[in-house]
Structures are given as C-alpha cells and as structure tokens.
Design a protein around this motif. Structure first.
Motif, short mmCIF file in Angstrom:
data_model
loop_
_atom_site.label_atom_id
_atom_site.label_comp_id
_atom_site.label_asym_id
_atom_site.label_seq_id
_atom_site.Cartn_x
_atom_site.Cartn_y
_atom_site.Cartn_z
N SER A 45 0.87 -1.17 0.00
CA SER A 45 0.00 0.00 0.00
C SER A 45 0.91 1.22 0.00
O SER A 45 1.79 1.34 0.85
N VAL A 46 0.71 2.12 -0.95
CA VAL A 46 1.63 3.24 -1.16
C VAL A 46 1.00 4.56 -0.72
O VAL A 46 -0.14 4.84 -1.04
N ASP A 47 1.80 5.35 -0.01
CA ASP A 47 1.38 6.68 0.40
C ASP A 47 2.59 7.61 0.31
O ASP A 47 3.59 7.39 1.01
N ASN A 48 2.53 8.60 -0.57
CA ASN A 48 3.62 9.59 -0.74
C ASN A 48 4.97 8.95 -1.01
O ASN A 48 5.97 9.34 -0.42
N THR A 56 -0.34 -11.48 2.29
CA THR A 56 -1.79 -11.38 2.20
C THR A 56 -2.49 -12.35 3.15
O THR A 56 -1.88 -13.28 3.69
N ASP A 57 -3.78 -12.15 3.28
CA ASP A 57 -4.61 -13.04 4.08
C ASP A 57 -4.58 -14.45 3.49
O ASP A 57 -4.52 -15.44 4.22
N PHE A 58 -4.60 -14.56 2.17
CA PHE A 58 -4.53 -15.85 1.49
C PHE A 58 -3.25 -16.59 1.92
O PHE A 58 -3.29 -17.78 2.24
N SER A 121 -4.12 -10.12 11.66
CA SER A 121 -4.30 -8.89 10.89
C SER A 121 -3.20 -8.75 9.84
O SER A 121 -2.38 -7.84 9.89
N PRO A 122 -3.16 -9.66 8.84
CA PRO A 122 -2.04 -9.68 7.90
C PRO A 122 -1.90 -8.43 7.05
O PRO A 122 -0.79 -8.08 6.66
N GLU A 123 -3.00 -7.76 6.76
CA GLU A 123 -2.93 -6.61 5.86
C GLU A 123 -3.11 -5.28 6.58
O GLU A 123 -3.35 -4.25 5.95
#
Length: 158
Positions: A45-48, A56-58, A121-123
């Motif tokens: 997940s990208v921010d700035n 992942t959950d999988f 809470s993997p993600e």
C-alpha cells in the motif's frame, strides 16, 4: 435544562461530522486505490512514495499459525523480487520478497514479540516493512485486488 444542553452539543457536533466522515472516506479510498499485490502473495500500500508491505490473508491462511518472522533491516537497499525476510509457521517456512525496489525505512518491531499479528491482521497490524520506493513504475506490474482474487481462485482450483 440538562437535556437542552445535551441536545445543543449533539446538534453542534452533528454539523461537523459529515466533514470528518468525508475526509475519512477519502483517506480509506486512497489507501484502497493504491493497494497492489504480487503473484507471491505479498501486498503493498503506497502513500507519498513510501510503500508498506506484508503478506496477504490468502498467504497467512496457507501458512497456518505463524511462530517466527524475519524482517529486513532499516537501511537495506533492495531490488524488486529480492528476498527480504522469512516467515515460519507450524506448517512451513516461506521467504518474503520485496514487491518493489527501494530502501527499507521502517520495520514492524511488534512482529518479533507477537508474530501471530500476521494471522490476526495480515494486511493491517501485521505489516512487515516500509520501503521508500525508488522506481514507482514497478507498481504498474503488480495486480489490483480483482486480479489478485482471480489469481488466488486459480491457485485453489489446482
């Protein structure tokens, strides 16, 4: 008298709430819109220009109960698809690969004491590391959520 005071406070706050909800919704949308996935079951997940990544959950379901997590070191400069750590569970061990190239700027220290965060809470809380992305065009080669779901469905069919 107390009810009138309470009502005036609730009404005064109610006019402010839509602004909060709207900004919170937009922040959630930005996070959702920039989340990408690899075929090796990592997410980013990208921010700035800084990506937060993990498995992942999988992947965590396939691994089972996680008992140990090896994270990269802050300051490591890594290439896309380079091994940056490992996860051990009661079932198996698995390598972790960087979804993009860049410099590791933070790691999730909580995983050393509580590796089960990967399962619960993997993600979110179970993120592995943050990376300052050196080549944002590498994100274009990653899957969006619907493509990743199709990838997982195909893996389950085999």
């Amino acid at each position: 008298m107390a009810l009138r005071l309470l009502t005036s406070r609730v009404i005064a706050r109610a006019s402010y709430m839509p602004v909060v909800r709207k900004s919170a919704t937009m922040a959630a949308f930005r996070g959702y819109a920039t989340k990408k996935y690899t075929s090796d079951h990592e997410w980013i997940s990208v921010d700035n220009g800084v990506g937060t990544f993990g498995i992942t959950d999988f992947a965590q379901k396939a691994l089972g109960d996680v008992v140990f997590v090896e994270t990269p070191a802050v300051g490591d400069v890594v290439e896309k698809e380079e091994q940056v750590g490992a996860i051990e569970s009661v079932k198996a061990a698995s390598d972790i690969y960087s979804p993009v190239s860049g410099e590791i700027v933070n790691v999730n220290e909580a995983l050393s004491d509580e590796p089960s965060l990967i399962n619960s809470s993997p993600e979110e809380d179970g993120w592995l590391a943050k990376i300052k992305i050196s080549n944002e065009s590498e994100l274009e080669g990653l899957m969006d959520e619907s493509a990743y779901e199709a990838h997982c469905d195909a893996a389950e069919d085999h």
